[in-house]
Enzyme design. Structure first.
Site, PDB file in Angstrom:
ATOM      1  CE  LYS A   1      37.140 -25.855   6.992  1.00  0.00           C
ATOM      2  NZ  LYS A   1      38.538 -25.439   6.796  1.00  0.00           N
TER       3      LYS A   1
ATOM      4  NE  ARG B   1      36.847 -18.578   8.078  1.00  0.00           N
ATOM      5  CZ  ARG B   1      35.767 -18.746   7.339  1.00  0.00           C
ATOM      6  NH1 ARG B   1      34.877 -17.764   7.250  1.00  0.00           N
ATOM      7  NH2 ARG B   1      35.558 -19.872   6.694  1.00  0.00           N
TER       8      ARG B   1
ATOM      9  CE  LYS C   1      38.313 -19.361   3.997  1.00  0.00           C
ATOM     10  NZ  LYS C   1      39.332 -19.994   4.876  1.00  0.00           N
TER      11      LYS C   1
ATOM     12  CD  GLU D   1      33.159 -33.385  -1.082  1.00  0.00           C
ATOM     13  OE1 GLU D   1      34.324 -33.813  -0.998  1.00  0.00           O
ATOM     14  OE2 GLU D   1      32.828 -32.449  -1.840  1.00  0.00           O
TER      15      GLU D   1
ATOM     16  CE  LYS E   1      36.861 -26.311  11.363  1.00  0.00           C
ATOM     17  NZ  LYS E   1      38.187 -25.811  10.944  1.00  0.00           N
TER      18      LYS E   1
ATOM     19  CE1 TYR F   1      40.650 -24.240  18.899  1.00  0.00           C
ATOM     20  CE2 TYR F   1      38.292 -24.352  18.486  1.00  0.00           C
ATOM     21  CZ  TYR F   1      39.575 -24.204  18.016  1.00  0.00           C
ATOM     22  OH  TYR F   1      39.790 -24.015  16.672  1.00  0.00           O
TER      23      TYR F   1
END
Length: 330
Positions: free
Chosen positions: A196, A206, A223, A239, A254, A319
């Protein structure tokens, strides 16, 4: 070789092209993100995500039934938490009667066969909008992992089939897996957001959850100390390998379109189901361009979805899921 070999023979008609097509999209490819809010009779459009909505639990029932009837069998739940329930410890995330827990039960009650995945992260519950507990201006990794494990157990108790940690804390997959197993939820799976990235494509999401980092002194403004640097490629392999070794059942990349090289790298290196999240910014850009008449919405939408699957994705969180399936069903 030419002229004996003519590749265009396999492109001469739609029938031929369909016959030899390598990448096929079906409803089973999709994971549908759903945003849930408190209240009754609420179906409110997200301003930066045209034709996408937040639902109160009573109207969530109707949406879940619609998805199921379209052949969409998996959902990923997110909750918009009222500000008065936010803190720096994620206490509301552990509330057995919290919005997420009630949303899980609502989906399972109305459609027991629906696969329910849940977002596991503290940012919707954080007064600072971050995915972890903050102390002295830093995100505290290990204490956050403890809360994420408790949060996952709470979701499993409510009926979740999979938990989907999206926080990018180190060691959280192992912490969650051990917590679930020790609580006798050995069959509850983990879909890890393994790669991510700290992306600018998350803005509309957000907005949807009111989960952006707050602008305060002694609070990280972004972040980037836990989400990945978008300039890095090899790091995604490290990761992902760590998450697999810690017990992830599905790994995720992502965002989507700008990271298809990462999807292919993971596909080439690991034999594990791969999810891709086609994020809110990707959705919003196409909606805006189509509204202005600059792009043909449906044609570009299908091309984008196909490119994600062609890159190696088994699961696409998008979406556009309803729009694509309606188009395929015509």
């Amino acid at each position: 070789m030419f002229p004996i070999r003519r590749n265009r023979r396999l492109r001469t008609s739609e029938a031929v092209r369909g016959l030899v097509r390598e990448t096929i999209i079906t409803p089973n490819d999709f994971l549908v993100p759903l945003f849930v809010v408190e209240g009754n009779g609420i179906k409110e459009e997200i301003a930066s995500m045209p034709n996408y909505y937040r639902y109160s639990l009573d109207l969530l029932k109707d949406e879940v039934k619609l998805l199921w009837n379209l052949g969409l069998k998996s959902v990923l739940l997110f909750v918009k938490v009222p500000n008065n329930l936010k803190d720096n410890k994620g206490a509301e995330a552990l509330n057995p009667d919290g919005l997420m827990q009630r949303a899980i039960k609502t989906v399972k009650d109305v459609c027991p066969g629906m696969l329910v995945m849940t977002d596991v992260a503290l940012d919707p519950f954080s007064s600072y909008g971050h995915d972890g507990i903050i102390e002295n201006g830093k995100i505290i990794n290990d204490r956050t992992v403890e809360v994420l494990a408790e949060m996952s157990i709470s979701h499993a108790e409510a009926g979740a089939d999979f938990v989907a940690p999206s926080d990018m804390m180190d060691g959280r997959i192992l912490g969650i897996r051990e917590g679930l197993d020790q609580s006798n939820f050995i069959d509850v799976g983990i879909m890890s957001y393994s790669a991510k990235y700290a992306s600018a494509f998350y803005g509309p999401f957000r907005d949807a959850l009111d989960s952006a980092p707050v602008d305060m002194i002694d609070v990280p403004k972004d972040k980037k100390t836990y989400q990945m640097d978008y300039a890095n490629r090899d790091e995604a392999i490290r990761e992902t390998e760590m998450d697999i070794n810690e017990g992830a059942d599905i790994v995720m990349v992502k965002p989507g379109l700008s990271y298809l090289d990462i999807v292919r790298d993971i596909r080439n290196n690991f034999e594990i189901p791969i999810a891709v999240y086609q994020v809110s910014g990707e959705y919003a850009m196409l909606k805006a361009a189509a509204e202005k008449g600059w792009l043909d919405h449906d044609t570009v939408m299908l091309e984008q979805i196909t490119s994600i699957k062609r890159a190696g994705a088994d699961i696409i969180a998008s979406y556009f899921a309803k729009d694509v399936v309606k188009l395929l069903n015509r």
